[in-house]
Design an enzyme around this catalytic site. Structure first.
Site, PDB file in Angstrom:
ATOM      1  N   LYS A 151       5.729  -8.109   2.222  1.00 42.23           N
ATOM      2  CA  LYS A 151       5.451  -7.930   3.642  1.00 42.23           C
ATOM      3  C   LYS A 151       4.259  -8.812   4.021  1.00 42.23           C
ATOM      4  O   LYS A 151       3.271  -8.884   3.280  1.00 42.23           O
ATOM      5  CB  LYS A 151       5.148  -6.454   3.940  1.00 42.23           C
ATOM      6  N   HIS A 162      -0.257   0.676   9.295  1.00 39.20           N
ATOM      7  CA  HIS A 162      -1.434   1.030   8.499  1.00 39.20           C
ATOM      8  C   HIS A 162      -2.464   1.761   9.331  1.00 39.20           C
ATOM      9  O   HIS A 162      -3.643   1.752   9.021  1.00 39.20           O
ATOM     10  CB  HIS A 162      -2.076  -0.230   7.917  1.00 39.20           C
ATOM     11  N   ASP A 201      -1.296  -8.471   0.806  1.00 35.34           N
ATOM     12  CA  ASP A 201      -0.045  -8.502   0.047  1.00 35.34           C
ATOM     13  C   ASP A 201       0.332  -9.928  -0.329  1.00 35.34           C
ATOM     14  O   ASP A 201       0.739 -10.213  -1.457  1.00 35.34           O
ATOM     15  CB  ASP A 201       1.087  -7.868   0.868  1.00 35.34           C
ATOM     16  N   GLY A 258       0.827  -1.184   0.000  1.00 36.96           N
ATOM     17  CA  GLY A 258       0.000   0.000   0.000  1.00 36.96           C
ATOM     18  C   GLY A 258       0.870   1.246   0.000  1.00 36.96           C
ATOM     19  O   GLY A 258       2.017   1.212   0.448  1.00 36.96           O
ATOM     20  N   SER A 259       0.341   2.350  -0.488  1.00 38.78           N
ATOM     21  CA  SER A 259       1.052   3.625  -0.402  1.00 38.78           C
ATOM     22  C   SER A 259       0.867   4.198   1.000  1.00 38.78           C
ATOM     23  O   SER A 259       0.117   3.658   1.811  1.00 38.78           O
ATOM     24  CB  SER A 259       0.527   4.593  -1.453  1.00 38.78           C
ATOM     25  N   GLY A 260       1.563   5.285   1.281  1.00 39.21           N
ATOM     26  CA  GLY A 260       1.460   5.900   2.597  1.00 39.21           C
ATOM     27  C   GLY A 260       2.619   5.526   3.509  1.00 39.21           C
ATOM     28  O   GLY A 260       2.666   5.965   4.652  1.00 39.21           O
ATOM     29  N   HIS A 261       3.545   4.687   3.000  1.00 34.89           N
ATOM     30  CA  HIS A 261       4.706   4.286   3.793  1.00 34.89           C
ATOM     31  C   HIS A 261       5.992   4.912   3.272  1.00 34.89           C
ATOM     32  O   HIS A 261       7.088   4.478   3.612  1.00 34.89           O
ATOM     33  CB  HIS A 261       4.873   2.772   3.767  1.00 34.89           C
TER      34      HIS A 261
END
Ligand SMILES: Nc1ncnc2c1ncn2[C@@H]1O[C@H](COP(=O)(O)OP(=O)(O)O)[C@@H](O)[C@H]1O
Ligand SMILES: Nc1ncnc2c1ncn2[C@@H]1O[C@H](COP(=O)(O)OP(=O)(O)O)[C@@H](O)[C@H]1O
Ligand SMILES: [Mg+2]
Ligand SMILES: [Mg+2]
Ligand SMILES: [Mg+2]
Ligand SMILES: [Mg+2]
Lengths: 357, 219, 357, 219
Positions: free
Chosen positions: A105, A219, A110, A54-57
Site C-alpha cells: 500500500k 490510519h 510501507d 500496520g495492524s488495526g485494519h
C-alpha cells in the site's frame, strides 16, 4: 480509552496468537518476527504473494492469508508499517521458487520498508517484485503529496492476484495483474468518529456531534475536509461521484527492473472510469460501522452507478479494511474485465474472505 | 588526559550519548505522538520509543570497540523494530553514519561531520524528500550545514553541535507554517499548515542530546 | 447521533433494498410486509426455517438466509420484534410442504408475535413448530424474569438446523435438532459502550470512561451489573466461567403439540457443560468492536476452555449477532456431538456466513 | 338529545376518542421511549406511535358503523404495525374489546366494563403477567377494578373512567419501587427498581384519554 485488550504493546502479538488458534487449517503464525502464512506454505511452483502493513485494519491483511489469496502477511504495530526483517522472513517461509510479489500500500513507511525487504530478499537469491496500491482519490495529486494512499483496492487486488497465482500465473503475469487491478480501482472514505490507537490511549482527533471527516485514510489520520454530516444518500453520492468523476491519474512509481537489476522510475496511468464499464463495487465499513448502514450505502451506490452508466457486476459489502473502531465507510470501484471477474469468483479460503471452498 | 581537555570522544562517550538519546526519546514519547496525532497517525513517539528502547537494551550488554559497528547495530535495531516511515529513515541514517565511521575507536570533531553528512545522505536517498517538504530533513539539513560551518571556523565539537542543535530547532519550528509534501501529513493538504512535524522534532531532540553530551564530556 | 442513514423510519426498508441489490443470487426481499427469503424459495419437500427479530443485529437474521441456513427472516424495526403478518407471509412464501419451523429468540415480544403467527399459519393449513432459543446465562432464573434471552446460540442453531433441513430432516427432526443445539448452548456478553437506536436519537445508556456493562443483551438494554473495565483476559475469563460453571438450567416453555392441537407447557433442561465436552466456540463482536479485540478474546477463551477440560472443535470469530454500533463482545459455547459437527461443516451460502459453496 | 344528557357514546364519539389516543401517544412518544431506555430497549414510544399513527391514518377514511369492528380494526393495526411486546398485547386488548362489543353502534356505560374486562383478559392471556410484575397489567388491573366499582355504585361513565384513570395512575407509579418479573426490564433484576414501567405509562395515558373524552361528551 476502553478496549478489549491487555497491554497495548501486546495487542498485535496476542491477536496473532488468537488467529493461530482459531484458524489452524488455513494459517500459521510466526511471532519472531511477526507474520501470518499459509498453513500449506510453501506452495511449490506458485508465485508467493506477500502483503502487510500496520495492524488495526483487520481482517486485512492477516485475515486474507490462505488458499486463493495471500501466502503471507506481515503485521506491523497498530498503524505502523512492519519492518524489512519481517518481510524477508515471510518471503523465505513461503517462497515456492516461482518468485515473490510484495503487494504494498502506498504509504511512505510501507514503501520504504518493502523496498528494503526486496533488496534483502534479492541478496538471498529470490526474485521479487513490489507492486504499489494507490487508489485513494481523496489525495488529489502526487506532486504535492506522498501520492495516493492504498486503501480498498488492496482487498480486491489481493483476491484477484491471489486467484491468478493459484491458477499458475508466473511472476510477471501476477505483477501485471496486480498493476491492472490497481490501475482500474479507485476509492474514497469518510469517518464519523476517530479511532483510538491503543498505545496513544486517546482518540486521534475529535469531531463535533454533527461533523464528519471527508476523504479519510485508514490510519485515523484526519481527512481532507471536515464537514457537517449529511444523509447517507448524500454522503454516498459524494464518495461515489468523487470516484466516478476522477480523471486519469498519472504518477511516477519506483519499480524493480529485473533485467537492469535496479530500481527504475515508471510512469503509470490509471484511466478514469467511463460509461459502460463493468465494476466490482466494494462498500467497506471502517470497523465500528454497523452492517445496516453499509447496506443503506450500497443501495444508493447502486443507484448512482446505474445513473452514471456503470454496471456493478460483482460486489463486496462489509468491514474488510478497517481503522480499529472507527465509524465510517469507504467505497471502492474497480473496473473489471472477464479475466478479473473469473479470478474474483475463484475459490478462496481465508479467515476473512471465503467462498467456493 | 582530563575530560576538559579532551578533543576526542571514546566508545563509551558514544554509548553514553546513545543511552541519553534513548532516555530523551522515552521522555518525549507522548509529545511526539501528540504531534503525530495532529497531522499523522499518532504513533511517532511510540515508534521511536520502541526502537530506542530496543537500542538501550542492546547497549546494556557489552559492545564492540568500534564506533561504526555500534552505530550500525543501532541502525539495524531501528530498521527491525521501528517500522513506519521513521524506522527505515533513522535506521538508514544510523547505518550510513556507522559505515562512515567503520572501525573507529575514537572520534575527532571532523568525524561528526563525516557521519552527519552520511546520515543525511541516507535519509535523502531513502525518503526522497527535499528541504521544505515538512519532514525530518528540514531539521537535519540546516543542522549539518551549521555543523560544517562551525567546524570550518575551528569550533570545538560541543560548540559546533550546539550550533547544529540551534539550527535543527529553527528548522523544526520552521516546519510549522508550511504545507507537508511528503509523508502522511501531505494527505492533509493545507490542513497540515500550523503543525510542527513530528520527525523534525525527534531529529532536533537527538541532535540536542549530542550537543549536551559533547558539552558534558568537554568534547 | 451520527449514523450513515437517511430517515430513521426508513432505515430498515432501505437496508433490505440494499441487500436485495447486493445478493440477488442468494436472497430476495419482500417489503410489504418486510422479510428476506431464499432466492430459490420455496424448496419443495424441505422443512422451511424462518427466524426473525428486531433489526440492528445484522448480519442476523437476514444475512443468514440462503442455501444451508434460513429460508426466510422477518425484519422488525430496530430492536423491535416483527409482527405476525410478516411471519405469516414469509411462511406462505417459503412453504415447501414439509412444515415450517419458527426459530424464536426468547424475548416477550418475539415469543408472542411468533405464537400469533403460528396460530395464523395453522389456520392456513401449514404445519408449524416454534422453538425458542434461550441461552443467555446473564439472566439467572426464569421465575423472576422473562427467562433467558436468545443470543449467540441463535447463530449456531440457525446454521446447524439449516444444514439438517437441507439434508432432508423432517419437521420433528429439525425441531429436535434445534432444541438440542439450544439445550447445549450458553452465552454471555458485555458492553463497553451503548448503542443508539436511530429513532431514539441518543445512546440508550451512558457509561463512564472506565465502566462496562456486564451481562448485556443485544438490544442496548443495560446489563446485570455495571463494573470497572478490566483487561481482555480478565473479562474473557468472567464471561467464559459464567458459561462453563453455569449449572443445569430448567424452565417451562410453551410449545405446540401437534397431536393435541394445542399449545402445551413443556419443561426443558439444558445440561451444564462438563469436562471432556467438545464445543463450538463463538466469539462475537457487538457491531463496533474491531477484529483485533475479538482475536485477543478468542486466544484467552481457548486457554480457559483448555484449563476447564473443554475441547474447542469448531469456532466462529466475528460480528454476527450485533447491537448496532455497540462496542463489546459475547461468548457462546455449544456442546457439539458428531451430528452437529457434520452439520456445522456442511456447505452454507448466505450473505453473512459462507463456506463450502 | 343534548350532549349534557347523553348516556351513550356513539360511533363518532369512539372514533374521536381513538383519534385523541393517537394524539396523546404521539405527544408522549419521546417520554415513553425515555422510560424504555432506562429499563428496556428504548423503543416503546416509537412502537406505540407507529401503531397509533397507523390507526389515525385508517380513521381518516370512513369507518363501519360498528364500534366492535372499529376496535378490531385498531387491534389488527396494532398487531401488524407495532411489534415488540406491546404490539401483540395492545393488539390483543383491542381485538378482544372489539369482539366483546361486536355489532354495537352505541355504548352504554356498562359496555365499557365489558370491553375493559375483555381487553385485560386478552393481555393476561397473551402475556401471562400477574399483578406486581411491573408491566401494563399493573395499570390496567386496578383501572378495570375501579371502573367496575364505580359503575356498580351507579356512576356516570365519565366519572367511572375518571376513577379508572386515577387507579391506573396509581398503578403506574406503583411500578416504580418494584422489581420487574416480566418483559425486558426483568433482565435487569434489582436494577429495574426505581424506574416507572413504560407500558403501564402508556396504559394510563390511554385510559386518561378515555376519561377526558367521556367528560367532554358528557358520557
Ligand atoms: N519521505 C520522507 N523523507 C523524510 N522524512 C520523512 C518522509 N516521510 C515521512 N518522514 C518523517 O517521518 C515522520 C513520521 O514518522 P512516523 O510517524 O514514525 O511514521 P509514519 O508516518 O509511517 O506513521 C514525519 O514526521 C516526517 O518527519
Ligand atoms: N408479559 C407481559 N405482560 C404484560 N405486559 C408486558 C409483558 N411484557 C412486557 N410488557 C409491557 O410491554 C412494555 C414494553 O413494550 P415495548 O417496549 O413496546 O416492547 P419491547 O419490550 O419488546 O421492546 C413493558 O413496559 C411492559 O409494560
Ligand atoms: Mg504509522
Ligand atoms: Mg506516524
Ligand atoms: Mg423492543
Ligand atoms: Mg421496548
Amino acid at each position: 480509552m476502553k478496549k478489549l485488550i491487555n497491554k497495548p504493546e501486546d495487542a498485535v502479538k496476542e491477536e496473532l496468537e488468537g488467529m493461530a488458534l482459531a484458524y489452524p487449517s488455513m494459517i500459521k503464525v510466526s511471532l519472531e518476527p511477526k507474520f501470518v502464512y499459509r498453513a500449506d506454505a510453501p506452495v511449490q511452483g506458485k508465485v508467493a504473494l506477500i502483503s502487510g502493513g500496520g495492524s488495526g485494519h483487520e481482517p486485512m491483511h492477516g485475515g486474507f492469508v490462505g488458499k486463493g489469496m495471500l501466502d503471507a502477511a506481515c503485521a506491523g504495530e497498530v498503524f505502523t508499517s512492519p519492518t524489512p526483517d519481517q518481510m524477508l522472513e515471510a518471503a523465505k517461509k513461503v517462497n515456492g521458487g516461482a518468485g515473490i510479489l510484495y503487494i504494498v500500500k502506498n504509504y511512505t513507511g510501507d514503501v520504504m520498508n518493502f523496498e528494503m525487504a526486496a533488496d534483502m530478499a534479492r541478496l538471498e537469491n529470490m526474485v521479487v517484485q513490489n507492486i504499489l496500491i494507490d487508489d485513494d482519490v481523496a489525495v488529489k495529486d502526487s506532486l504535492w503529496t506522498a501520492g495516493r494512499r492504498g486503501v480498498g483496492a488492496t482487498v480486491i487486488a489481493e483476491k484477484i492476484t491471489g486467484a491468478g497465482a493459484e491458477k499458475g500465473y508466473d511472476l510477471t503475469k501476477v505483477a501485471d495483474l496486480c498493476r491492472k487491478v490497481n490501475a482500474s480501482g479507485r476509492s474514497m472514505g469518510l469517518a464519523l468518529t476517530s479511532c483510538t490507537v491503543p498505545a496513544a490511549g486517546k482518540p486521534t482527533f475529535e469531531l463535533g456531534d454533527d461533523e464528519i471527516e471527508m476523504g479519510i485514510g485508514i490510519h485515523g489520520e484526519p481527512g481532507r475536509t471536515r464537514m457537517k454530516i449529511k444523509s447517507a444518500d448524500e454522503l454516498t453520492e459524494i464518495l461515489a461521484l468523487s470516484i466516478i468523476e476522477d480523471g486519469d491519474y498519472s504518477r511516477i512509481v519506483h519499480e524493480w527492473d529485473e533485467k537492469k537489476g535496479d530500481w527504475v522510475d515508471v510512469t503509470l496511468v490509471n484511466e478514469a472510469l467511463k460509461q459502460g464499464d463493468q465494476v466490482i463495487a466494494f462498500v467497506n465499513g471502517m470497523g465500528g460501522t454497523p452492517n445496516i448502514e453499509l447496506q443503506i450505502i450500497y443501495r444508493k451506490l447502486h443507484e448512482v452507478c446505474e445513473k452514471k452508466g456503470l454496471k456493478i457486476i460483482r460486489n463486496l459489502v462489509g468491514s474488510y479494511i478497517t481503522s480499529l473502531e472507527m465509524q465510517g465507510c469507504s467505497i471502492t470501484l474497480v473496473r473489471a474485465d472477464q479475466e478479473m471477474i473469473e479470478l474474483w469468483d475463484a475459490p478462496v479460503m481465508t479467515p476473512g474472505l471465503r467462498w467456493g471452498i | 588526559m582530563e575530560k576538559e581537555l579532551s578533543i576526542s570522544a571514546t566508545v563509551s562517550d558514544v554509548v553514553n550519548c546513545l543511552r541519553k538519546m534513548c532516555d530523551v526519546i522515552h521522555a518525549n514519547k507522548e509529545y511526539l505522538t501528540e504531534l503525530d496525532s495532529a497531522i499523522g497517525d499518532a504513533d511517532h513517539g511510540t515508534n521511536m520509543d520502541r526502537g530506542f528502547q530496543a537500542i538501550a537494551k542492546k547497549l546494556s550488554a557489552p559492545v564492540d570497540n568500534d564506533i561504526g559497528g555500534i552505530l550500525k547495530m543501532c541502525g539495524m535495531t531501528l530498521v527491525t523494530t521501528v517500522g513506519g516511515a521513521s524506522g527505515p529513515l533513522y535506521g538508514t541514517a544510523f547505518l550510513q553514519a556507522g559505515t562512515a565511521l567503520a572501525g573507529k575507536q575514537e572520534l575527532e570533531p571532523g568525524d561528526l561531520l563525516v557521519a552527519g553528512e552520511a546520515a543525511l545522505k541516507g535519509v535523502l536517498m531513502r525518503g526522497k524528500a527535499i528541504l521544505g517538504d515538512k519532514t525530518m530533513v528540514d531539521a537535519l539539513t540546516p543542522a549539518i550545514a551549521a555543523l560544517e560551518e562551525a567546524l570550518a571556523t575551528g569550533a570545538k565539537a560541543a560548540e559546533a553541535l550546539e550550533k547544529a542543535s540551534i539550527a535543527a530547532e529553527t528548522g523544526m519550528t520552521g516546519t510549522i507554517p508550511i504545507q507537508a509534501r511528503k509523508g502522511r501529513a501531505s494527505y492533509l493538504g493545507e490542513r497540515s499548515i500550523g503543525h510542527q512535524d513530528p520527525g523534525a522534532t525527534s531529529s532536533f531532540l537527538l541532535i540536542r542530546t549530542m550537543a549536551e553530551t559533547a558539552r558534558e564530556i568537554g568534547f
